[in-house]
Design a protein around this motif. Structure first.
Motif, PDB file in Angstrom:
ATOM      1  N   GLN A  59       0.924  -0.765   0.140  1.00 20.08           N
ATOM      2  CA  GLN A  59       0.223  -0.800  -0.048  1.00 20.08           C
ATOM      3  C   GLN A  59       0.968   2.011  -0.136  1.00 20.08           C
ATOM      4  O   GLN A  59       0.694   1.875  -0.649  1.00 20.08           O
ATOM      5  CB  GLN A  59      -0.890   0.027   1.228  1.00 20.08           C
ATOM      6  N   GLN A  63       0.894   4.080  -2.911  1.00 19.38           N
ATOM      7  CA  GLN A  63       0.492   5.321  -2.192  1.00 19.38           C
ATOM      8  C   GLN A  63       1.488   6.396  -3.161  1.00 19.38           C
ATOM      9  O   GLN A  63       1.010   7.338  -3.641  1.00 19.38           O
ATOM     10  CB  GLN A  63       0.183   5.867  -1.091  1.00 19.38           C
ATOM     11  N   THR A  78      -6.240   6.794  -6.889  1.00 17.32           N
ATOM     12  CA  THR A  78      -5.610   5.374  -6.072  1.00 17.32           C
ATOM     13  C   THR A  78      -6.309   4.436  -5.312  1.00 17.32           C
ATOM     14  O   THR A  78      -7.523   5.271  -5.193  1.00 17.32           O
ATOM     15  CB  THR A  78      -4.371   5.622  -5.545  1.00 17.32           C
ATOM     16  N   GLU A  80      -7.276   1.321  -2.782  1.00 18.67           N
ATOM     17  CA  GLU A  80      -6.795   0.533  -1.884  1.00 18.67           C
ATOM     18  C   GLU A  80      -7.278  -0.887  -1.910  1.00 18.67           C
ATOM     19  O   GLU A  80      -8.568  -1.503  -1.938  1.00 18.67           O
ATOM     20  CB  GLU A  80      -6.832   1.017  -0.104  1.00 18.67           C
ATOM     21  N   ASN A  99      -2.470  -1.844  -3.710  1.00 24.62           N
ATOM     22  CA  ASN A  99      -3.416  -0.066  -4.054  1.00 24.62           C
ATOM     23  C   ASN A  99      -3.010  -0.338  -6.086  1.00 24.62           C
ATOM     24  O   ASN A  99      -2.175  -1.649  -6.016  1.00 24.62           O
ATOM     25  CB  ASN A  99      -1.846   0.713  -4.184  1.00 24.62           C
ATOM     26  N   ASN A 265      -7.011  10.964   0.298  1.00 19.87           N
ATOM     27  CA  ASN A 265      -7.720  10.445   0.035  1.00 19.87           C
ATOM     28  C   ASN A 265      -9.080  11.272   0.752  1.00 19.87           C
ATOM     29  O   ASN A 265      -8.546  12.091   1.521  1.00 19.87           O
ATOM     30  CB  ASN A 265      -7.905   8.964   0.660  1.00 19.87           C
ATOM     31  N   THR A 432     -10.821   5.368   0.677  1.00 17.92           N
ATOM     32  CA  THR A 432      -8.898   5.564   0.808  1.00 17.92           C
ATOM     33  C   THR A 432      -8.591   5.862  -0.643  1.00 17.92           C
ATOM     34  O   THR A 432      -7.120   5.477  -1.073  1.00 17.92           O
ATOM     35  CB  THR A 432      -8.267   4.063   0.889  1.00 17.92           C
ATOM     36  N   GLN A 434      -7.438   8.037  -3.832  1.00 14.31           N
ATOM     37  CA  GLN A 434      -6.736   9.118  -3.257  1.00 14.31           C
ATOM     38  C   GLN A 434      -6.708   9.820  -4.776  1.00 14.31           C
ATOM     39  O   GLN A 434      -6.364   9.303  -6.179  1.00 14.31           O
ATOM     40  CB  GLN A 434      -4.786   9.279  -3.570  1.00 14.31           C
TER      41      GLN A 434
END
Lengths: 655, 244
Positions: A59, A63, A78, A80, A99, A265, A432, A434
Motif C-alpha cells: 500500500q 501511494q 489510487t 486501496e 494498491n 484521500n 481510501t 486518492q
C-alpha cells in the motif's frame, strides 16, 4: 552470476540450466555488453497494481507511486486493496493487500477497469486478483520469484504451477528476484522490498527518481534518518535493476498546471473539511471505514482548538455531539452504517429539538455487520427515513475526493442556518482513494460564527416558527431572556409540552417547511452530455467518475446518452423531473441491491428497485429503471458501459 | 465543613437573584406528593443560595445538573452512567431513585446534602431516595416511622449534622469520605439506609483538564492550521515553463 529474467511457456524446472536469453548477462559482461535499446511506449493511461501480504508495504508503495506521478503532472486515482482481516494468513488468496494506481495523461476520476501491470510479492495474492477478474488479458505480471526455490516443496510447486498456468492463459509473466536483489542492499528484505518495487516502477514509467527520493523523505519523515537512507538505496537498486533488465518502458504524458494541487484521500478530505468549517467538536466511536477521519483529525484538530471525543459507544457519540451543539456551536459525529443505525434515536431528538448536527456516514457493505472494508451505497434510505416519526433532515452525498472537503463545510452552514440535522454520505471507496485536486483557498465564509450570547428580543419564542419558512432564530443557552425547556416531546412555540393536535401539527408542519425553504435555494445539477436523448443515467455518490467516463465513451461512439449526478438527495433541487422527461429512458446506476428482472420469481409486482431509483420514481412518476452491482468494489466504467449498451440502439460510429 | 446555606451570599458586583428567577412558567405535572417537587425546590434554593446567574453560561463555568431516574441511570442508561463517572466531567448527577427503600425527600432539610455538591469539581453523583405516591406510596413508611433505620454519616470532611437533626436521627456513624474501603462497605448496606457523603476523591483528573481547547479560536488561527496541513499534501506548480 547470471540473472534469469523473463519466463516463457515451458520454463525450466528448478535446478535446470536457464535457456538462452538475450537479456541474460553476467556480471563480467554487464559493463561491456551492448544493451538492447529500450523501446519507450507512449501511453495515454495505465492501471498498475502492487499487491502483497498484509504488512509488506504494498500500500505504501502504491501511494508513493501515485504521489510521484501526481507531482510529475499525471492524472492519478489510487484505490486501496484491503484484506478483510487485520492479520490475514500469509500467501493467501483473500489476504491480498495493496494498491491500484491508475495513471493518465489527463485527470483521472475513477479506478478504471482491469489492470495493465501487476507487481505481486507472491503468487497466492496474485491469484486473488486474477480470480476477481482484475487483470486485463495479456496483463504484464512482475512476480517475486523467491518462491520457486522455497524449501517448502508445496510452496515451490504451487509457485511453479501458477506461473505455468498464467503463461498458458496469455499473461506476460516476468519473474523477478526481488528478495535476492534486496539482500544486496539490506539484511532483511521484508522491510523495504516495497521500495525496491517503487524503484522498478519509477523506471518502467519514466518517473523522475529525484521526485521519488523526495517522496520517500516525506513518507518516512517521522522515522530514523537511517530508515530513509536505506529506503532510498532500495529505491535506487530497484530502479537500476529495471533499467538494466526489463525490455519495456512507458511514458505517460503529463499535464502541467499552474495552480497548486493537493493529493489526499476522501477521509482526509472530510477531516480537513471539518477543520475548515470551524466546527470545534467531533464525537466518534471507532468503526471501519470511518475511523481514519477522526484519527487524522485528532492529530490536527487540537492545534486549532478543536476536540475529538471518542465516546463509549455510537449513541453516546451522537448525543455528545448534540449536547455540544446545544451549547452553542454545531458539532459533528462520524460513523458508518451500523453506527448510523444506533444513532437514529439521537438524530430524531436533534430534529425535534432543532439542534444543528452534522452526521457523516462513510458507507460500507451491509446489512448488519456486512463487509466492513468494502464500499457499498446501501444506507441512502436509512439516512433519509430511519428515524421514527416524521424527522425531515438534509441529506447530501459526496461524489469525489474534492467534494468530501467542501461538502462538510456546506453541511455545517446548512445545519446552523436551518437548525437541523445534515447527513453527509461518503463510502469506503472514496475513503481510501486518492486524487489530486486544486488546493482549497481559505475563506472566512466557511467558518461558523461565534456563539451568539446577545439577549433574545422581548417576546421572541424559542420555537417561533416563521409561517412561510418554518425557520426560527436559534436560541442558545445563556442568551438573556432566552431560557426555555428544550424537549424531544411534541412542543408548541413556547417549547411547552404540546398535548393538543394543533400544536403538534404546527411543529410537524414547520419542520417540514424548513426543508422546502432550503430546497428553494438549490440549483439543479448540470447534465453531462446533451439535454435530451435516448438514455439518461442518474447516479449519486462515488459512482460519478465511472458513470461519466462510460457515458463519454458511448457518446464518442455516437450514442445519445447523458448523465446526471445528484449531490443533494433530500431535498432534491427543482428541475430534475423536467430533465428526466426529456429522455426516452432513465436508468440509475448504484451500488445497492435491486432485484434482477431475469430472476424467475421477480416481476413488476415484486421487483425491489435500487434506492435512488425508488425515490425518483415516487417523486417524479417517471418509469426510472436501475442497474446495480454490489460486489464490494467500485463499479467499473467498463461494467457500466456493458450494462447500458442493451438500452441503446445500435449506432454507426461517427468518425 | 458546614455551609451556612440559610444565608444568601451576595458578591459585590453580582446581580442579585430571587427564587422566582429560577422558577419557570412551566408547571410540572408530577403526582401530588411526588418527590420530584422536593428535589426541584431544593435545586432552586441551591441556585438562589449560590446566586447562580440563571442564563449565564460562559462555557468553562457551566453549572450543569443532570437529573436522572433509577431506570434511566441504572438500566437503559447504565453504560453511559458508568462512562460519565469515568470521564469525571464537571457535572452533578442527581439520581431520583424511587424504587428502593429509603428516606422520603418530601421535606427538604436545611442541611440538605445538595448544598455542598456544587462546590466540587468533577462529577458528583447524588442518589436521592424518592417516594412515588402513585405507585409506591408505602415504600418508605418503615424508615419514616423509625429514624433508627437511617444512619447519618458525619465527618468534618463530609456533612456535619445539626443538633436539631441529631435529636431525631440518633443513628450516626463517623465516616471519612476518603476511605474507599469503608465506602464500599457502607454502600452495600441497605438497612439502615446510609445518608451522607459516601466517597470523594478530588485528585482524579477531570475531563476538562485533559481536553482543554486552549487558546482562542480566531479565523487566523484556523487558517494557519488549515494551510499548514494542506502544505503537507500540496504539489506546487513548476516555477519555470516546462520543456517537452
Amino acid at each position: 552470476m547470471t540473472r534469469y529474467v523473463a519466463a516463457r511457456p515451458g520454463a525450466p524446472t528448478p535446478g535446470a540450466a536457464p535457456p538462452e536469453n538475450p537479456l541474460e548477462v553476467s556480471n563480467a559482461e554487464a559493463a561491456f555488453a551492448v544493451r538492447p535499446p529500450k523501446r519507450v511506449s507512449a501511453l495515454d493511461e495505465h492501471i498498475v497494481e502492487v499487491i502483497s501480504d498484509s504488512g509488506e508495504g504494498a500500500q505504501r508503495c502504491g501511494q508513493s507511486l501515485g504521489a510521484i506521478a501526481a507531482k510529475s503532472g499525471n492524472g492519478v486515482w489510487t484505490v486501496e486493496i484491503i484484506p478483510a482481516e487485520i492479520q490475514p494468513p500469509a500467501r493467501s488468496v483473500a489476504g491480498a493487500s495493496g494498491n491500484r494506481i491508475r495513471l493518465g495523461a489527463r485527470q483521472i476520476t475513477n479506478g478504471g477497469d482491469e489492470a495493465d501491470l501487476v507487481v505481486a510479492f507472491n503468487e497466492q495474492v496474485l491469484l486473488g486478483r486474477v480470480g476477481a477478474g482484475e487483470l486485463k488479458p495479456g496483463c504484464t505480471i512482475l512476480l517475486e520469484s523467491m518462491w520457486r526455490d522455497d524449501r517448502d516443496a508445496q510452496i515451490a510447486h504451487s509457485y511453479a504451477e501458477t506461473v505455468e498456468a498464467l503463461l498458458a492463459q496469455g499473461y506476460r509473466v516476468i519473474e523477478i528476484p526481488m528478495d535476492r536483489e534486496c539482500r544486496k542492499v539490506v539484511p532483511d528484505p521484508r522491510r523495504g522490498k516495497n521500495m525496491f518495487v517503487l524503484g522498478m516502477l519509477c523506471s518502467i514509467y519514466s518517473l523522475d527518481l529525484e521526485l521519488a527520493r523526495e517522496q520517500i523523505a516525506i513518507a518516512f519523515g517521522k522515522k530514523d534518518a537511517k530508515v530513509v537512507a536505506s529506503n532510498v538505496r532500495l529505491l535506487e537498486a530497484g530502479h537500476a535493476w529495471a533499467e538494466e533488465q526489463l525490455d519495456f518502458k512507458y511514458a505517460i504524458p503529463v499535464t502541467r498546471t499552474t495552480e497548486p494541487r493537493v493529493v489526499i484521500n476522501g477521509n482526509t478530505a472530510l477531516a480537513l473539511g471539518i477543520l475548515a468549517s470551524g466546527m470545534e467538536i467531533c464525537a466518534m466511536y471507532p468503526i471501519t471505514p470511518a475511523t481514519s477521519v477522526s484519527h487524522y483529525l485528532t492529530e490536527i484538530f487540537e492545534r486549532v482548538g478543536g476536540v475529538v471525543h471518542q465516546a463509549e459507544d455510537e449513541i453516546a457519540a451522537c448525543t455528545f455531539a448534540i449536547g455540544a451543539s446545544y451549547a452553542g456551536k454545531c458539532a459533528v459525529t462520524i460513523t458508518s452504517g451500523p453506527g448510523y443505525s444506533l444513532k437514529q434515536e439521537g438524530i430524531g431528538l436533534a430534529v425535534m429539538a432543532e439542534i444543528p448536527l452534522v452526521v457523516i456516514d462513510v458507507q460500507r457493505g451491509g446489512p448488519s455487520t456486512g463487509q466492513p472494508t468494502k464500499p457499498e451505497q446501501g444506507d441512502l434510505l436509512s439516512v433519509l427515513f430511519g428515524s421514527h416519526g416524521d424527522a425531515p433532515k438534509v441529506v447530501l452525498a459526496t461524489s469525489g475526493i474534492e467534494d468530501c472537503f467542501y461538502a462538510v463545510i456546506t453541511a455545517r452552514k446548512i445545519a446552523e442556518t436551518f437548525n437541523t440535522v445534515v447527513v453527509v454520505l461518503s463510502d469506503a471507496s472514496l475513503a481510501t482513494a486518492q486524487q489530486p485536486f486544486p488546493r482549497p483557498v481559505f475563506s472566512e465564509e466557511w467558518l461558523a460564527p461565534p456563539v451568539d450570547q446577545s439577549p433574545v428580543p422581548a417576546g421572541a419564542l424559542p420555537y417561533g416558527w416563521d409561517e412561510t419558512t418554518g425557520l426560527v432564530r436559534r436560541s442558545i443557552p445563556g442568551q438573556p431572556n432566552g431560557m426555555h425547556t428544550a424537549t424531544g416531546l411534541a412542543h408548541d412555540r413556547a417549547s411547552h409540552v404540546a398535548y393538543d393536535a394543533t400544536s403538534n401539527e404546527d411543529g410537524l408542519r414547520s419542520r417540514s417547511l424548513k426543508l422546502a425553504a432550503l430546497q428553494r435555494t438549490l440549483r439543479c445539477p448540470p447534465v453531462f452530455g446533451d439535454d435530451e436523448g435516448d438514455l439518461l443515467v442518474v447516479g449519486w455518490g462515488s459512482t460519478k467518475g465511472a458513470i461519466e467516463e462510460a457515458v463519454a465513451d458511448l457518446r464518442a461512439e455516437g450514442h445519445r446518452v447523458s448523465a446526471l449526478h445528484l449531490g443533494f438527495i433530500q431535498p432534491m433541487p427543482s428541475g430534475i423531473g423536467d430533465i428526466l422527461r426529456r429522455f426516452k429512458k432513465v436508468i440509475t446506476i448504484e451500488s445497492n441491491w435491486s432485484d434482477r428482472p431475469t430472476d424467475a420469481l421477480i416481476d413488476e409486482e415484486n421487483r425491489r428497485y435500487a434506492a435512488l431509483a425508488m425515490l425518483l420514481r415516487s417523486r417524479y412518476l417517471v418509469d426510472v429503471d436501475c442497474w446495480t452491482e454490489v460486489r464490494g468494489r467500485p463499479i467499473k466504467p467498463g461494467s457500466i458501459r456493458a450494462a447500458l449498451l442493451p438500452f441503446l440502439a445500435p449506432q454507426a460510429v461517427i468518425s | 465543613m458546614t455551609m451556612p446555606i440559610t444565608h444568601c451570599i451576595l458578591r459585590t458586583g453580582d446581580e442579585h437573584h430571587e427564587l422566582a428567577d429560577y422558577q419557570s412558567d412551566l408547571l410540572p405535572r408530577w403526582c401530588s406528593g411526588c418527590g420530584d417537587n422536593a428535589i426541584l425546590a431544593a435545586m432552586q434554593r441551591l441556585c438562589r443560595d449560590q446566586n447562580l446567574a440563571p442564563e449565564k453560561m460562559a462555557r468553562p463555568d457551566l453549572h450543569v445538573f443532570v437529573s436522572t431516574g433509577d431506570g434511566d441511570c441504572l438500566s437503559i442508561g447504565a453504560a453511559h452512567w458508568l462512562h460519565a463517572l469515568r470521564y469525571n466531567m464537571d457535572l452533578t448527577v442527581l439520581l431520583h431513585d424511587n424504587h428502593i427503600y429509603g428516606l422520603t425527600k418530601k421535606q427538604v432539610s436545611p442541611t440538605s446534602p445538595l448544598g455542598t455538591k456544587s462546590n466540587h469539581k468533577g462529577l458528583s453523583f447524588v442518589r436521592i431516595l424518592q417516594r412515588c405516591p402513585e405507585f409506591m406510596p408505602g415504600m418508605f413508611d418503615p424508615w419514616v416511622q423509625d429514624p433508627q433505620r437511617t444512619q447519618m454519616l458525619s465527618h468534618r470532611d463530609g456533612i456535619t449534622i445539626s443538633p436539631a437533626l441529631s435529636k431525631i436521627y440518633r443513628n450516626q456513624r463517623e465516616h471519612d469520605p476518603a476511605d474507599l474501603a469503608a465506602a464500599r462497605e457502607i454502600a452495600s448496606v441497605e438497612d439502615p439506609i446510609p445518608v451522607g457523603i459516601l466517597y470523594r476523591d478530588e485528585s482524579v483528573p477531570r475531563y476538562e483538564e485533559l481536553r482543554h481547547a486552549g487558546a482562542l479560536r480566531t479565523p487566523a488561527r484556523l487558517r494557519r492550521g488549515l494551510e499548514a496541513e494542506l502544505d503537507k499534501f500540496t504539489i506546487w506548480p513548476d516555477a519555470a515553463p516546462v520543456g517537452a
